[in-house]
Every structure is written in structure tokens, then in C-alpha cells.
Design an enzyme around this catalytic site. Sequence first.
Site, mmCIF file in Angstrom:
data_model
loop_
_atom_site.group_PDB
_atom_site.id
_atom_site.type_symbol
_atom_site.label_atom_id
_atom_site.label_comp_id
_atom_site.label_asym_id
_atom_site.label_seq_id
_atom_site.Cartn_x
_atom_site.Cartn_y
_atom_site.Cartn_z
ATOM 1 N N ASP A 92 0.862 -1.167 0.000
ATOM 2 C CA ASP A 92 0.000 0.000 0.000
ATOM 3 C C ASP A 92 0.912 1.234 0.000
ATOM 4 O OD1 ASP A 92 -2.296 1.679 0.483
ATOM 5 O OD2 ASP A 92 -1.734 1.702 2.594
ATOM 6 N N ASP A 94 -0.284 5.112 0.991
ATOM 7 C CA ASP A 94 -0.545 6.065 2.072
ATOM 8 C C ASP A 94 -0.469 5.375 3.431
ATOM 9 O OD1 ASP A 94 -2.827 8.516 0.672
ATOM 10 O OD2 ASP A 94 -1.190 7.410 -0.260
#
Length: 293
Positions: A92, A94
Site C-alpha cells: 500500500d 498512504d
Amino acid sequence: MAEMFRVVSFGARLEDAHCLRVRRALQESGAVVVGESRNDDGRYQVDCLTVSSDDDIDTLRTTVAPLLSDETGIAVVPTALLGEGTKLLIMDVDSTLIKQEVIELLAAHAGREAEVAAVTESAMRGELDFAQSLHARVAVLAGLTEGVIDDVGTRIELSEGAEHLVAAFLDAGHVVAVVSGGFSQILEPLAARLNLTHAKANELGVDAGTLTGSVIGPVVDRAEKARCLRAWSEAAGIPLERTVAVGDGANDLDMLAAAGLGVAFNAKPAVRSAADVAVNFPYLDVVRHFVRL
């Protein structure tokens, strides 16, 4: 038939007594410790045990679970990630690869950061549908000039050890990918800087130099993240057993479940409990100790 596993204890500081308890618990379960190595880079300490066991990996994880704490994590790594062959690391973006939530940085330009942050937090806990929450958050950006994207890009900070982790995998000939519920306009320059193999995110709508408050095309949600993992591993000829996924929010759950090793990084409680291993300190590069590079 016995299989080989890696059992990795890690923390800002590892007490000798903890390492001995892990070893003893494994031996009492019937596992044989055939190797050990330690690493201390001044930020965190790692103790890696190579064990041979007739038990399956879930049983080994249950064996060491009572020794987990907020300060000390333990990863039990399957055989496939310890052998030869190309591996895939997928992350991922953020609050995982980077420290910030980009949507919140953008919303600050509209004076709506606190409002958007509250929705982001709820979505990451799995309380809201991710796609619906993203559309609602992006809508507050309508009317901002396209230049805010460049401004936010300059404020992005990589997580501690992120660059080292990516370089370690790439230098060893492995595949490194990121998939994000954030935005391609921010991700693309970052992916180029890090020489990532694959990168995918949502695209912000822009018209005549102004953000439209919309997302172009289907949203990158939890199902799409898992689909990317499968597609990229298949394209590289890498079995899912040789993949590692890292994330922090509810939209990462499918990806973490599909990977050979799912890692929760400073994650929400539901994600920590579902993942194979939880990293609860800021150093992302500890993940390189979990596999054979």
C-alpha cells in the site's frame, strides 16, 4: 514430513530473555532450531531462528503468539519465502510506503482536512465502503487548482526504511509493486524515483487546470488491490506463496490474505488481527528480514 520455517523476533530492543522464551516454546512444540542470526542496526533489533518442524505454520504461530507484545513482534515465515526464486513485494502507499494520507494533504488546501481525515480513519477501520468514502472525500477538492498536486508531492515523506527495503528487493532481482487507493498524479513520480516494477492508483479528474472533484474510472479498492497482486505475480511467473503484501487499512485486507505473507504495518486493529504478522514500529525495512533475498 518436516518443513523449514523462519521465526523472526523484532523490536526497538530485544531482551535475551525474550529470545530464549521463543526458542524454548518452539523446542517444546517439537521444532528443531537449526540456525540463528541477530541484527542490530541501531534503530531496531532482529533475532532470526531457522527451524525444522512437523507442525504447520498456523500451529507454529499459535505456539509463539503468547510471546507477542506491543514492543516485540514475531513473524513466522513459510518455506516458500525462504528458498530460491523470484519474489514479489507489494505495498500500500498512504501510511505504508509513505507517512502521510495524500487525500488529507490535498483537502487541507480546501480547508477541509479535519473532516476528510475523520472519513479516512473510518474507512481504514472498515466502517465505510471505501469507494463511496473516496468519492465523498474527493468531492471536497472540486475547484482547487491543479498546482496543489505538485505542492503536495513536495511534502511527501517516505516511511522510515522504505527506500532501503525497496532497493534490497530490487537489487536481489525481485519484483516490487505498489497499489494505492490514492492518486496516480502523486504516485507516478514516486514510483519512478524508486524504480518500482509496477504502480497503480486512482486518477484525479482535472479540467482546464482545475480539479473536478471526481475520480476517473473504477476506484482502486480492496478487491482491485488483490487482483493486482494476482495479476502481477502471474505475469512474472511468481507463485502467490512467494509474495509479501504490506498494508495498514481495511482496503488492504484482501491483498494481505492472498499473499504468501501478509504484513500489517502500524495498522488498524482489524488489520493487525487478520495479518500474518504485525509491525508496530515505524521501520518499514524490517520486512526484508522476513524473507530470503
